[in-house]
Design a protein around this motif. Sequence first.
Motif, PDB file in Angstrom:
ATOM      1  N   LEU A 369       0.834  -1.200   0.000  1.00  0.00           N
ATOM      2  CA  LEU A 369       0.000   0.000   0.000  1.00  0.00           C
ATOM      3  C   LEU A 369       0.874   1.257   0.000  1.00  0.00           C
ATOM      4  O   LEU A 369       0.563   2.245  -0.681  1.00  0.00           O
ATOM      5  N   GLU A 370       1.963   1.231   0.742  1.00  0.00           N
ATOM      6  CA  GLU A 370       2.830   2.399   0.822  1.00  0.00           C
ATOM      7  C   GLU A 370       3.373   2.793  -0.545  1.00  0.00           C
ATOM      8  O   GLU A 370       3.549   3.987  -0.847  1.00  0.00           O
ATOM      9  N   ASP A 371       3.653   1.805  -1.395  1.00  0.00           N
ATOM     10  CA  ASP A 371       4.176   2.095  -2.729  1.00  0.00           C
ATOM     11  C   ASP A 371       3.154   2.839  -3.576  1.00  0.00           C
ATOM     12  O   ASP A 371       3.518   3.691  -4.391  1.00  0.00           O
ATOM     13  N   ALA A 372       1.890   2.509  -3.386  1.00  0.00           N
ATOM     14  CA  ALA A 372       0.837   3.192  -4.142  1.00  0.00           C
ATOM     15  C   ALA A 372       0.641   4.616  -3.652  1.00  0.00           C
ATOM     16  O   ALA A 372       0.422   5.543  -4.438  1.00  0.00           O
ATOM     17  N   VAL A 373       0.751   4.812  -2.342  1.00  0.00           N
ATOM     18  CA  VAL A 373       0.447   6.110  -1.728  1.00  0.00           C
ATOM     19  C   VAL A 373       1.621   7.082  -1.819  1.00  0.00           C
ATOM     20  O   VAL A 373       1.435   8.296  -1.851  1.00  0.00           O
ATOM     21  N   GLN A 374       2.840   6.552  -1.884  1.00  0.00           N
ATOM     22  CA  GLN A 374       4.042   7.398  -1.898  1.00  0.00           C
ATOM     23  C   GLN A 374       3.958   8.459  -3.001  1.00  0.00           C
ATOM     24  O   GLN A 374       3.831   8.148  -4.188  1.00  0.00           O
ATOM     25  N   GLY A 375       3.995   9.734  -2.617  1.00  0.00           N
ATOM     26  CA  GLY A 375       4.010  10.824  -3.586  1.00  0.00           C
ATOM     27  C   GLY A 375       2.679  11.094  -4.257  1.00  0.00           C
ATOM     28  O   GLY A 375       2.616  11.874  -5.221  1.00  0.00           O
ATOM     29  N   ALA A 376       1.606  10.490  -3.766  1.00  0.00           N
ATOM     30  CA  ALA A 376       0.300  10.635  -4.423  1.00  0.00           C
ATOM     31  C   ALA A 376      -0.311  12.008  -4.139  1.00  0.00           C
ATOM     32  O   ALA A 376      -0.142  12.587  -3.068  1.00  0.00           O
ATOM     33  N   ASP A 377      -1.063  12.479  -5.144  1.00  0.00           N
ATOM     34  CA  ASP A 377      -1.832  13.712  -4.985  1.00  0.00           C
ATOM     35  C   ASP A 377      -3.231  13.416  -4.460  1.00  0.00           C
ATOM     36  O   ASP A 377      -3.911  14.326  -3.977  1.00  0.00           O
ATOM     37  N   ALA A 378      -3.637  12.173  -4.584  1.00  0.00           N
ATOM     38  CA  ALA A 378      -4.965  11.777  -4.098  1.00  0.00           C
ATOM     39  C   ALA A 378      -5.018  10.273  -3.929  1.00  0.00           C
ATOM     40  O   ALA A 378      -4.333   9.525  -4.643  1.00  0.00           O
ATOM     41  N   VAL A 379      -5.823   9.843  -2.973  1.00  0.00           N
ATOM     42  CA  VAL A 379      -6.093   8.424  -2.757  1.00  0.00           C
ATOM     43  C   VAL A 379      -7.586   8.190  -2.927  1.00  0.00           C
ATOM     44  O   VAL A 379      -8.399   8.926  -2.364  1.00  0.00           O
ATOM     45  N   PHE A 380      -7.917   7.166  -3.722  1.00  0.00           N
ATOM     46  CA  PHE A 380      -9.300   6.713  -3.841  1.00  0.00           C
ATOM     47  C   PHE A 380      -9.413   5.366  -3.133  1.00  0.00           C
ATOM     48  O   PHE A 380      -8.725   4.409  -3.499  1.00  0.00           O
ATOM     49  N   LEU A 381     -10.262   5.290  -2.130  1.00  0.00           N
ATOM     50  CA  LEU A 381     -10.494   4.030  -1.426  1.00  0.00           C
ATOM     51  C   LEU A 381     -11.747   3.400  -2.025  1.00  0.00           C
ATOM     52  O   LEU A 381     -12.846   3.946  -1.899  1.00  0.00           O
ATOM     53  N   CYS A 382     -11.570   2.270  -2.700  1.00  0.00           N
ATOM     54  CA  CYS A 382     -12.656   1.709  -3.514  1.00  0.00           C
ATOM     55  C   CYS A 382     -13.228   0.396  -2.996  1.00  0.00           C
ATOM     56  O   CYS A 382     -14.284  -0.033  -3.472  1.00  0.00           O
ATOM     57  N   THR A 383     -12.545  -0.268  -2.100  1.00  0.00           N
ATOM     58  CA  THR A 383     -13.023  -1.530  -1.533  1.00  0.00           C
ATOM     59  C   THR A 383     -12.852  -1.475  -0.023  1.00  0.00           C
ATOM     60  O   THR A 383     -11.791  -1.065   0.457  1.00  0.00           O
ATOM     61  N   GLU A 384     -13.872  -1.900   0.716  1.00  0.00           N
ATOM     62  CA  GLU A 384     -13.852  -1.746   2.168  1.00  0.00           C
ATOM     63  C   GLU A 384     -13.115  -2.895   2.861  1.00  0.00           C
ATOM     64  O   GLU A 384     -13.621  -3.535   3.800  1.00  0.00           O
ATOM     65  N   TRP A 385     -11.885  -3.146   2.420  1.00  0.00           N
ATOM     66  CA  TRP A 385     -11.063  -4.141   3.096  1.00  0.00           C
ATOM     67  C   TRP A 385     -10.791  -3.674   4.530  1.00  0.00           C
ATOM     68  O   TRP A 385     -10.346  -2.531   4.743  1.00  0.00           O
ATOM     69  N   PRO A 386     -11.013  -4.509   5.541  1.00  0.00           N
ATOM     70  CA  PRO A 386     -10.749  -4.106   6.931  1.00  0.00           C
ATOM     71  C   PRO A 386      -9.319  -3.636   7.168  1.00  0.00           C
ATOM     72  O   PRO A 386      -9.079  -2.788   8.028  1.00  0.00           O
ATOM     73  N   VAL A 387      -8.371  -4.157   6.389  1.00  0.00           N
ATOM     74  CA  VAL A 387      -6.965  -3.791   6.584  1.00  0.00           C
ATOM     75  C   VAL A 387      -6.756  -2.299   6.369  1.00  0.00           C
ATOM     76  O   VAL A 387      -5.858  -1.691   6.972  1.00  0.00           O
ATOM     77  N   PHE A 388      -7.598  -1.668   5.557  1.00  0.00           N
ATOM     78  CA  PHE A 388      -7.431  -0.240   5.307  1.00  0.00           C
ATOM     79  C   PHE A 388      -7.770   0.595   6.545  1.00  0.00           C
ATOM     80  O   PHE A 388      -7.323   1.729   6.674  1.00  0.00           O
ATOM     81  N   GLN A 389      -8.571   0.035   7.435  1.00  0.00           N
ATOM     82  CA  GLN A 389      -8.885   0.737   8.679  1.00  0.00           C
ATOM     83  C   GLN A 389      -7.720   0.696   9.663  1.00  0.00           C
ATOM     84  O   GLN A 389      -7.668   1.506  10.592  1.00  0.00           O
ATOM     85  N   LYS A 390      -6.814  -0.249   9.452  1.00  0.00           N
ATOM     86  CA  LYS A 390      -5.686  -0.421  10.369  1.00  0.00           C
ATOM     87  C   LYS A 390      -4.427   0.288   9.898  1.00  0.00           C
ATOM     88  O   LYS A 390      -3.383   0.230  10.554  1.00  0.00           O
ATOM     89  N   VAL A 391      -4.520   0.959   8.751  1.00  0.00           N
ATOM     90  CA  VAL A 391      -3.365   1.655   8.191  1.00  0.00           C
ATOM     91  C   VAL A 391      -2.975   2.828   9.088  1.00  0.00           C
ATOM     92  O   VAL A 391      -3.839   3.503   9.671  1.00  0.00           O
ATOM     93  N   ASP A 392      -1.698   3.084   9.193  1.00  0.00           N
ATOM     94  CA  ASP A 392      -1.206   4.272   9.896  1.00  0.00           C
ATOM     95  C   ASP A 392      -1.358   5.462   8.954  1.00  0.00           C
ATOM     96  O   ASP A 392      -0.455   5.794   8.176  1.00  0.00           O
TER      97      ASP A 392
END
Length: 430
Positions: A369-392
């Motif tokens: 996930l960090e590789d996708a977010v690194q340097g991003a101008d925006a994040v789209f959260l498209c699937t309600e995977w529980p792991v996304f709630q545990k992200v720092d």
Amino acid sequence: MNILVIGTGYVGTTTALVFAEMGWNVTGLDTDAQKIQQLEKGVLYFYEPGLEELLRKHLGTGQIRFTTNKDKAIQEHEAIFICVGTPSRPDGGADMRYVKQVAEDIGQTMNGYKLVITKSTVPVGTQEQVTGWIQAVQKGSFPFDVASNPEFLREGKALEDALNPDRVIIGTNSKRAENLLRTLYRSIKCPIVVTAPRTAELIKYASNAFLATKISYMNELARLCDQLGVNIIEVANGIGLDPRIGTSFLQAGIGYGGSCFPKDVSALIFAAKQNHIELSILGKVVNVNQTQPLYLLDKARERLKSFANKKVAVLGLAFKPDTDDMREAPALRIIDRLLSEQAKVYAYDPVAKLPADVQYESVASCMALEDAVQGADAVFLCTEWPVFQKVDWTKMKGIMNRPNLFDGRNLLDSDEMNAIGFFYQGIGYE
């Protein structure tokens, strides 16, 4: 009684394994030798929690086996489940070629009484068609029954649903077929509803269409909530306490996808048109669902002004959590539009992987996930995977270029995200 399941896709494999778990001897038949080889090795070629463990268990017990020899399999089994695909045609109707082929294979090969059960999702009147297709090619006057037994499996929860169903629908006018099916389901504790075949076939379509309607209703209502400054989550909680409404399928988001709802709603609309009836409500359901991902994109465009040359992280590819199924996934519609507007798209999903398709060659598939977010101008959260709630998310904000988060599933807490310093936008929820 030995059970044959024809078609080892998602429904067929689950059906076969659950009957094995109930103590029956089951054979899975498919013309795809590669699928059969994988299943024989105990490898599940799609993702569904708990199913691969069950596969290995019953390969060990001998309760299940797999084959590509259709003639031998048909002759050796009395109960035959049809679990092949019925994909949508361009006109919205169900493509019945695979069901027809299986029916003809049974008719040409059968050597005694057969109970043929359609578990595939099929149009009203299919039981009569299957009966006719078998009769047309029979080489002897062997008796048989055709019954409807639709499945109601939720992807990601298929094993739970199959072992603990809320109902079993049996569509047949034959007492012999009814008794045999009751025997097959004797260990299941739930209401068994016996109806005419046409009724059973319609129950399946009507169920999925109603659930899709609830989703689109809440999604359209969320658009009004955005304008009124009302929280759609609180609205859902308030109305869901009414037992006539219930709490399920009231979660606003970017729409439904998968192998069932889009296909089944389209097939029901098509069937209605064929019978000179307009299901206008379902037409609107489809329209809302098709435009809902674009609604979130419009919100993001207002914030970013343009997607061109912006790095955008798309988190979640599967149409829902606990599956790798991306058929009709809203995330893919978002990716397609982002690409058309020259965004640089980086995608991450815990399980699902983008298809090896030309249109996705320009999308960077990230292992973390960090590789996708690194340097991003925006994040789209498209699937309600529980792991996304545990992200720092504090850490994620620190590695982003601009902390814009567009939550297509209202998964995260808006107050927490705003406190971290994100610009946070949900669906009917800010």
